[in-house]
Each structure stands twice: as structure tokens, then as C-alpha cells.
Design an enzyme around this catalytic site. Structure first.
Site, PDB file in Angstrom:
ATOM      1  N   LYS A  51      21.211  11.223   1.680  1.00  0.00           N
ATOM      2  CA  LYS A  51      21.383  12.428   2.498  1.00  0.00           C
ATOM      3  C   LYS A  51      20.023  12.927   2.994  1.00  0.00           C
ATOM      4  CE  LYS A  51      25.663  13.593   0.100  1.00  0.00           C
ATOM      5  NZ  LYS A  51      26.379  14.395  -0.891  1.00  0.00           N
ATOM      6  N   GLN A  95      25.475  18.640  -5.395  1.00  0.00           N
ATOM      7  CA  GLN A  95      26.019  17.304  -5.628  1.00  0.00           C
ATOM      8  C   GLN A  95      26.925  17.323  -6.857  1.00  0.00           C
ATOM      9  OE1 GLN A  95      25.623  14.776  -3.466  1.00  0.00           O
ATOM     10  NE2 GLN A  95      26.935  13.459  -4.685  1.00  0.00           N
ATOM     11  N   ASP A 118      29.526  21.389   2.682  1.00  0.00           N
ATOM     12  CA  ASP A 118      30.403  20.428   2.004  1.00  0.00           C
ATOM     13  C   ASP A 118      31.876  20.830   2.148  1.00  0.00           C
ATOM     14  OD1 ASP A 118      29.716  18.051   0.820  1.00  0.00           O
ATOM     15  OD2 ASP A 118      28.835  18.986  -0.962  1.00  0.00           O
TER      16      ASP A 118
END
Ligand code: GUN
Length: 283
Positions: A51, A95, A118
Site C-alpha cells: 500500500k 490493518q 477502508d
């Protein structure tokens, strides 16, 4: 059989994002993404690296906050509060998975919904399920973008999704429903999985179990989207579908690697640009 080439499409999307970043720079804005990584999970470290590299390629500013496995939940929440208030950060991503002692829901709910790139905050989840604009989780978004790029019609199709996680299966089901498809969500308690998968015009699999989907489970001419990713003992990266035996039966299929994976990263970048544009609107 045609390959759904996520790698090439993701590159095209990255090129477009690079241009958008140039444009935003002229407006005095550099899109910014903050990534929080807790612990030493090698898969998570690798995803976070990918990322960060994608941000660098496209001119998005990114910062990774690495935190030890034994971090107190309170410290994690404080970091999120700080990032919520940081005007140079447009997107915040924690994450997953988090260590067991951390309440994942509390962490995800602490992220400001307008920075939730997200799309895991219940606010954004609710908006997807209501067919309203919001941040869409990157993997389901990447799947739909890939299918649409290949002009695959979704309306009225029988879509079977194997794997009903909050991150992939459930939001992917909502997105297909928003496209007027008929959806079946299968999970570990589903009886007679093959009965469902054989009916699929579009079969999406997000389990993380190599060779879960064999040739006999797929309808002739089906479209197969392999979202699983596993590393075998010999280091080979594979999906959930027995690709070498299934591909001849499909009309379209995603490879692993080079299918959904790159699309996930590209979608995250798109969400970060979307968040940066919200910053302009908010000014
Ligand atoms: N873990 C597995 N997939 C994802 C993802 O898309 N986002 C985050 N934050 N964590 C993940």
C-alpha cells in the site's frame, strides 16, 4: 476463457490517480494516507508495504504507524484521534487482523467516517447496504470495478459468494445487490456448498483455502472471481480456485496473483483521492 487482468487495469487506474494527484497538488492539496500496523504479522506487513509503495508511485503522501503487538487499546485509540484531527491526513487505515486483546469494532468505530478509506466503519457499511454513496471496502470495490471494466452484465445474474466476512463477502453481496443481481452468501455453516456454487453465473470465492473450488463445483461458462490468497510451503502464491482445472470451464476467470489483489490496492488509492476531494469541499 478470458483472463480478468486486474494487474493491467490497476496500472491504468494508478496512472489516472497520478494525474489526479497532480491536479490536487495545483489546488494546494497532497492527498495523505495514514496506515496503522500493529504487531509483526508477515502477511500484514507485506500488505502495508504494498500500500505504501502504491502511494509513492501515485504521489499520495503516506505514513505508516507501526505499533507493538502488546500495545494498549487506549494508545491505539489516541493515535486514531490524533489522525482524525490531522488536516494533512485524508485517509486512515488500520490493518487487520488486530491482536486478540484489542476490540476491533471499537478501533474501527473510532475512525472518522469521512476518513474511513477502508469503508469498515458501520456508518459506511450502512450506507453501502442502503445503496448510498460512501466509502466502499477496497476488495469488493475492486471486484466490481474489474467486472464492469470487462462489460460483464450483473443485473439478474445469480451471484454466489463463498465467504461472508465483514471485509469482503458481506459488502460484496451488498454491491452485487445494488447492481440488481441475485445473491447467495455461503459460509462455513453452509450445507452442500456445491449445490450453490454450481448454480452461479458469477462465483466469487474469498476463503483463503487453496483448491477449495474444484472443476465439478463450477457451471459451464461461469465467471469465477478468486479473492483468496494463500502462500504455499514452497512460497507459491495461490487463490481458492483450482485454476488449472477450472479455467477451461469458465467464460472469465481472475488469476492469482494478478487478479483481485492489485485491484484492492488501486481501489484504496481511489478512496484516498475521494477523501482528499472531501477535504477540498470542506474548506
Ligand atoms: N486485512 C485483510 N484485508 C484487509 C483490508 O482490505 N484492509 C485492512 N485494513 N486490513 C485487511
Amino acid at each position: 476463457m478470458q483472463i480478468l487482468d486486474g494487474k493491467t487495469l490497476a496500472q491504468d487506474i494508478e496512472n489516472a490517480i497520478y494525474q489526479e494527484v497532480q491536479f490536487l497538488n495545483k489546488e494546494g492539496i497532497t492527498p495523505g494516507l495514514a496506515v496503522i500496523l500493529v504487531g509483526n504479522n508477515p502477511a500484514s506487513q507485506s500488505y502495508v508495504n504494498m500500500k505504501a509503495k502504491a502511494c509513492k508511485r501515485t504521489g499520495i503522501y503516506s505514513i505508516t504507524h507501526e505499533m507493538p503487538e502488546n500495545i494498549q487499546q487506549e494508545s491505539l485509540l489516541q493515535t486514531i484521534t490524533m489522525l482524525n484531527q490531522n488536516p494533512n491526513i485524508d485517509g486512515i487505515l488500520v490493518q487487520l487482523p488486530l491482536p486478540k486483546h484489542i476490540d476491533t469494532t471499537a478501533v474501527l468505530e473510532a475512525i472518522a467516517p469521512h476518513k474511513d478509506v477502508d469503508g469498515f466503519h458501520p456508518f459506511n457499511m450502512g450506507r453501502i447496504f442502503s445503496n448510498l454513496d460512501g466509502f466502499i471496502p477496497a476488495t469488493p470495490m475492486g471486484v466490481i470495478t474489474l467486472l464492469k471494466h470487462y462489460n460483464i452484465p450483473l443485473q439478474g445474474k445469480n451471484v454466489v459468494i463463498v465467504g461472508a466476512s465483514n471485509i469482503v463477502g458481506k459488502p460484496l453481496g451488498a454491491l452485487f445487490l445494488n447492481e440488481n443481481a441475485t445473491i447467495t452468501l455461503c459460509h462455513i455453516y453452509t450445507k452442500d456448498l456445491i449445490r450453490h456454487t454450481k448454480e452461479a453465473d458469477i462465483l466469487c470465492v474469498a476463503v483463503g483455502k487453496p483448491n477449495l473450488i474444484t472443476q465439478d463445483m463450477v457451471k459451464e461458462g461461469a465467471i469465477v472471481v478468486d479473492i483468496g490468497i494463500s502462500k504455499l510451503d514452497d512460497g507459491k502464491i495461490v487463490g481458492d480456485v483450482d485454476f488449472s482445472n477450472v479455467f477451461s470451464k469458465c467464460s472469465f476467470i481472475t488469476p492469482v496473483p494478478g487478479g483481485v489483489g492489485p485491484m484492492t490496492i488501486a481501489s484504496l488509492l481511489q478512496n484516498t483521492i475521494k477523501a482528499a476531494k472531501l477535504r477540498i469541499k470542506g474548506k
